[in-house]
Write a protein that holds these residues in place. Structure first.
Motif, PDB file in Angstrom:
ATOM      1  N   TYR A   1      13.809  44.376  43.847  1.00  7.54           N
ATOM      2  CA  TYR A   1      13.761  43.098  43.147  1.00  7.54           C
ATOM      3  C   TYR A   1      12.483  42.356  43.548  1.00  7.54           C
ATOM      4  N   PHE A   2      11.843  41.741  42.553  1.00  9.60           N
ATOM      5  CA  PHE A   2      10.607  41.019  42.800  1.00  9.60           C
ATOM      6  C   PHE A   2      10.638  39.652  42.119  1.00  9.60           C
ATOM      7  N   ALA A   3       9.944  38.689  42.750  1.00  6.94           N
ATOM      8  CA  ALA A   3       9.763  37.363  42.168  1.00  6.94           C
ATOM      9  C   ALA A   3       8.297  37.183  41.795  1.00  6.94           C
ATOM     10  N   LYS A   4       8.042  36.792  40.563  1.00  7.78           N
ATOM     11  CA  LYS A   4       6.690  36.465  40.105  1.00  7.78           C
ATOM     12  C   LYS A   4       6.490  34.979  40.379  1.00  7.78           C
ATOM     13  N   LEU A   5       5.653  34.653  41.371  1.00  8.54           N
ATOM     14  CA  LEU A   5       5.534  33.280  41.862  1.00  8.54           C
ATOM     15  C   LEU A   5       4.502  32.492  41.067  1.00  8.54           C
ATOM     16  N   GLU A   6       4.977  31.858  39.993  1.00 10.77           N
ATOM     17  CA  GLU A   6       4.091  31.120  39.099  1.00 10.77           C
ATOM     18  C   GLU A   6       3.630  29.790  39.673  1.00 10.77           C
ATOM     19  N   GLY A   7       4.203  29.399  40.808  1.00 12.24           N
ATOM     20  CA  GLY A   7       3.728  28.200  41.486  1.00 12.24           C
ATOM     21  C   GLY A   7       2.307  28.335  41.998  1.00 12.24           C
ATOM     22  N   HIS A   8       1.750  29.535  41.972  1.00 13.31           N
ATOM     23  CA  HIS A   8       0.385  29.758  42.437  1.00 13.31           C
ATOM     24  C   HIS A   8      -0.661  29.502  41.355  1.00 13.31           C
ATOM     25  N   ASN A   9      -0.248  29.095  40.181  1.00 10.23           N
ATOM     26  CA  ASN A   9      -1.222  28.639  39.184  1.00 10.23           C
ATOM     27  C   ASN A   9      -1.822  27.311  39.653  1.00 10.23           C
ATOM     28  N   PRO A  10      -2.991  26.924  39.118  1.00  9.37           N
ATOM     29  CA  PRO A  10      -3.712  25.759  39.656  1.00  9.37           C
ATOM     30  C   PRO A  10      -2.894  24.479  39.752  1.00  9.37           C
ATOM     31  N   PHE A  11      -2.046  24.217  38.742  1.00 12.37           N
ATOM     32  CA  PHE A  11      -1.244  22.995  38.772  1.00 12.37           C
ATOM     33  C   PHE A  11       0.233  23.280  39.031  1.00 12.37           C
ATOM     34  N   GLY A  12       0.499  24.468  39.597  1.00 15.38           N
ATOM     35  CA  GLY A  12       1.773  24.694  40.242  1.00 15.38           C
ATOM     36  C   GLY A  12       2.922  25.244  39.436  1.00 15.38           C
ATOM     37  N   SER A  13       2.684  25.757  38.227  1.00 16.56           N
ATOM     38  CA  SER A  13       3.828  26.298  37.495  1.00 16.56           C
ATOM     39  C   SER A  13       3.409  27.273  36.409  1.00 16.56           C
ATOM     40  N   VAL A  14       4.418  27.934  35.867  1.00 11.27           N
ATOM     41  CA  VAL A  14       4.227  28.873  34.760  1.00 11.27           C
ATOM     42  C   VAL A  14       3.631  28.175  33.541  1.00 11.27           C
ATOM     43  N   LYS A  15       3.830  26.860  33.420  1.00 11.78           N
ATOM     44  CA  LYS A  15       3.375  26.125  32.238  1.00 11.78           C
ATOM     45  C   LYS A  15       1.860  25.933  32.208  1.00 11.78           C
ATOM     46  N   ASP A  16       1.189  26.206  33.308  1.00 10.22           N
ATOM     47  CA  ASP A  16      -0.282  26.154  33.283  1.00 10.22           C
ATOM     48  C   ASP A  16      -0.831  27.092  32.214  1.00 10.22           C
ATOM     49  N   ARG A  17      -0.203  28.246  32.082  1.00  9.01           N
ATOM     50  CA  ARG A  17      -0.675  29.251  31.126  1.00  9.01           C
ATOM     51  C   ARG A  17      -0.566  28.725  29.695  1.00  9.01           C
ATOM     52  N   ALA A  18       0.603  28.210  29.344  1.00  9.29           N
ATOM     53  CA  ALA A  18       0.802  27.683  27.995  1.00  9.29           C
ATOM     54  C   ALA A  18      -0.111  26.502  27.728  1.00  9.29           C
ATOM     55  N   ALA A  19      -0.240  25.602  28.699  1.00 12.81           N
ATOM     56  CA  ALA A  19      -1.086  24.419  28.514  1.00 12.81           C
ATOM     57  C   ALA A  19      -2.536  24.820  28.255  1.00 12.81           C
ATOM     58  N   PHE A  20      -3.050  25.737  29.048  1.00  9.12           N
ATOM     59  CA  PHE A  20      -4.431  26.186  28.873  1.00  9.12           C
ATOM     60  C   PHE A  20      -4.638  26.809  27.494  1.00  9.12           C
ATOM     61  N   TRP A  21      -3.735  27.672  27.097  1.00  8.33           N
ATOM     62  CA  TRP A  21      -3.889  28.345  25.804  1.00  8.33           C
ATOM     63  C   TRP A  21      -3.738  27.378  24.628  1.00  8.33           C
ATOM     64  N   MET A  22      -2.852  26.378  24.760  1.00  3.89           N
ATOM     65  CA  MET A  22      -2.685  25.414  23.669  1.00  3.89           C
ATOM     66  C   MET A  22      -3.905  24.517  23.538  1.00  3.89           C
ATOM     67  N   ILE A  23      -4.490  24.107  24.668  1.00  2.00           N
ATOM     68  CA  ILE A  23      -5.716  23.305  24.612  1.00  2.00           C
ATOM     69  C   ILE A  23      -6.862  24.128  24.022  1.00  2.00           C
ATOM     70  N   LYS A  24      -6.995  25.349  24.494  1.00  2.00           N
ATOM     71  CA  LYS A  24      -8.034  26.252  23.983  1.00  2.00           C
ATOM     72  C   LYS A  24      -7.885  26.462  22.478  1.00  2.00           C
ATOM     73  N   ASP A  25      -6.661  26.676  22.025  1.00  3.11           N
ATOM     74  CA  ASP A  25      -6.406  26.891  20.599  1.00  3.11           C
ATOM     75  C   ASP A  25      -6.740  25.650  19.782  1.00  3.11           C
ATOM     76  N   GLY A  26      -6.361  24.462  20.287  1.00  7.98           N
ATOM     77  CA  GLY A  26      -6.657  23.226  19.571  1.00  7.98           C
ATOM     78  C   GLY A  26      -8.143  22.996  19.417  1.00  7.98           C
ATOM     79  N   GLU A  27      -8.902  23.307  20.475  1.00  6.21           N
ATOM     80  CA  GLU A  27     -10.360  23.148  20.405  1.00  6.21           C
ATOM     81  C   GLU A  27     -10.970  24.156  19.430  1.00  6.21           C
ATOM     82  N   GLU A  28     -10.508  25.384  19.479  1.00  8.10           N
ATOM     83  CA  GLU A  28     -11.072  26.415  18.602  1.00  8.10           C
ATOM     84  C   GLU A  28     -10.800  26.122  17.136  1.00  8.10           C
ATOM     85  N   ARG A  29      -9.676  25.464  16.852  1.00  7.70           N
ATOM     86  CA  ARG A  29      -9.338  25.132  15.460  1.00  7.70           C
ATOM     87  C   ARG A  29      -9.935  23.794  15.027  1.00  7.70           C
ATOM     88  N   GLY A  30     -10.604  23.114  15.950  1.00  9.77           N
ATOM     89  CA  GLY A  30     -11.283  21.872  15.606  1.00  9.77           C
ATOM     90  C   GLY A  30     -10.385  20.668  15.458  1.00  9.77           C
TER      91      GLY A  30
END
Length: 321
Positions: free
Chosen positions: A19-48
């Motif tokens: 059994y393994f735990a994927k420790l998403e608290g190691h993202n810069p702002f401490g959670s799995v949601k860093d990934r979604a936030a980064f991609w949503m901001i990136k997508d919004g900028e790319e779409r103008g």
């Protein structure tokens, strides 16, 4: 962003299964949601539709997405406004304010619901954004495919690589559905036999960030790909809060309530021999001192001691002076 550690859970592992735990608290702002936030901001900028120096980001959240969006967006020069249920932990709200966001609190359930008339947080954010579409941008994590893509392109491949393709069972909590569908879709493309198990809290739960789909409608993002889920398991408040101390004492991890819910599900789910089980631990427990005190999980003194002794706590940005 990403490349978070995968650590073995000795308390659950045996001779013939791991059994393994994927420790998403190691993202810069401490959670799995860093990934979604980064991609949503990136997508919004790319779409103008998201423009630096002009746009204000507004989003309803029960916690981690608000922290991630505020932290990342502030670095990029955006102003951020967060709509959050008043029952979210005080530590979470303090972090969001510290990172620079304006907060609106609603007298909503702990985990926002989706559906007409049921979610004051989403309704308020939508009302503010629609009133000034030239200024406000709402990423809308509940329907934004960039949320899914962050995990399909990031977390899923990481888990596959870190387990050397041996993962057989994958567990994660359900909120927007982006994590389970993104990772689940990728893993099943590599091996259709990987079992994807969704973890939900009980009705009237106290688990910040998760959603019970009996009392709450499924988000659009999840509905698009819900067939990726092979099974469901419910972790009660008692089970979730009840394993927090066990995880700390046996595995040395100070976990969040949602991570504890995933652990409890992994602990209670029948797993055959020769299996490799991975669970998403969305964040660590440092934002939940007040919650653990109120739920009699740990006294404040015990919590402070646990923070000092816990293994695998990251140097997340908002914890720095």
């Amino acid at each position: 962003m990403g490349n978070t550690p995968l650590v073995k859970l000795d308390s659950l592992s045996g001779e013939n299964k791991s059994y393994f735990a994927k420790l998403e608290g190691h993202n810069p702002f401490g959670s799995v949601k860093d990934r979604a936030a980064f991609w949503m901001i990136k997508d919004g900028e790319e779409r103008g539709i998201l423009k630096r120096g002009q746009s204000i980001i507004i989003e309803p959240t029960s916690g981690n997405t608000g922290i991630a969006l505020t932290g990342i967006a502030s670095i990029l020069g955006y102003k951020v406004e967060i709509v959050i249920p008043e029952k979210a932990s005080q530590e979470t709200k303090n972090i969001i304010r510290k990172l620079g966001a304006k907060i609106y609190e609603t007298s909503d359930d702990l985990c926002p619901k989706v559906g007409s008339g049921t979610d004051q947080s989403i309704a308020l954010a939508t009302s503010i954004a629609s009133s000034r579409p030239d200024t406000y941008y709402s990423p809308n994590q509940y329907a934004n495919d960039a949320n899914f893509m962050g995990h399909y392109n990031g977390t899923g491949p990481e888990i596959w690589r870190q387990t050397k393709g041996k993962v057989t069972h994958f567990f994660t909590g359900i909120g927007t559905g982006g994590t389970i569908t993104g990772i689940g879709t990728y893993l099943k493309e590599q091996n259709p036999n990987v079992k994807i198990i969704a973890v939900q809290p009980q009705q009237n739960h106290l688990i910040q960030g998760l959603r019970n789909f009996t009392e709450s409608a499924k988000p659009d993002l999840f509905l698009k790909r819900e067939s990726v889920v092979d099974d469901w398991i419910t972790s009660t408040n008692e089970q979730s809060f009840g394993v927090v101390r066990e995880i700390f004492e046996k595995d040395g991890l100070l976990v969040s309530p949602s991570s504890a819910a995933v652990f409890a599900a992994m602990q209670n789910y029948p797993i055959p021999d020769d299996s490799c089980v991975v669970g998403i631990f969305a964040d660590d427990g440092r934002k939940f001192k007040s919650i653990y005190s109120s739920q009699n999980v740990m006294t404040e003194e015990e919590f402070d001691s646990a923070v000092c002794k816990a293994r695998h706590l990251s140097d997340i940005i908002y914890m720095q002076d």
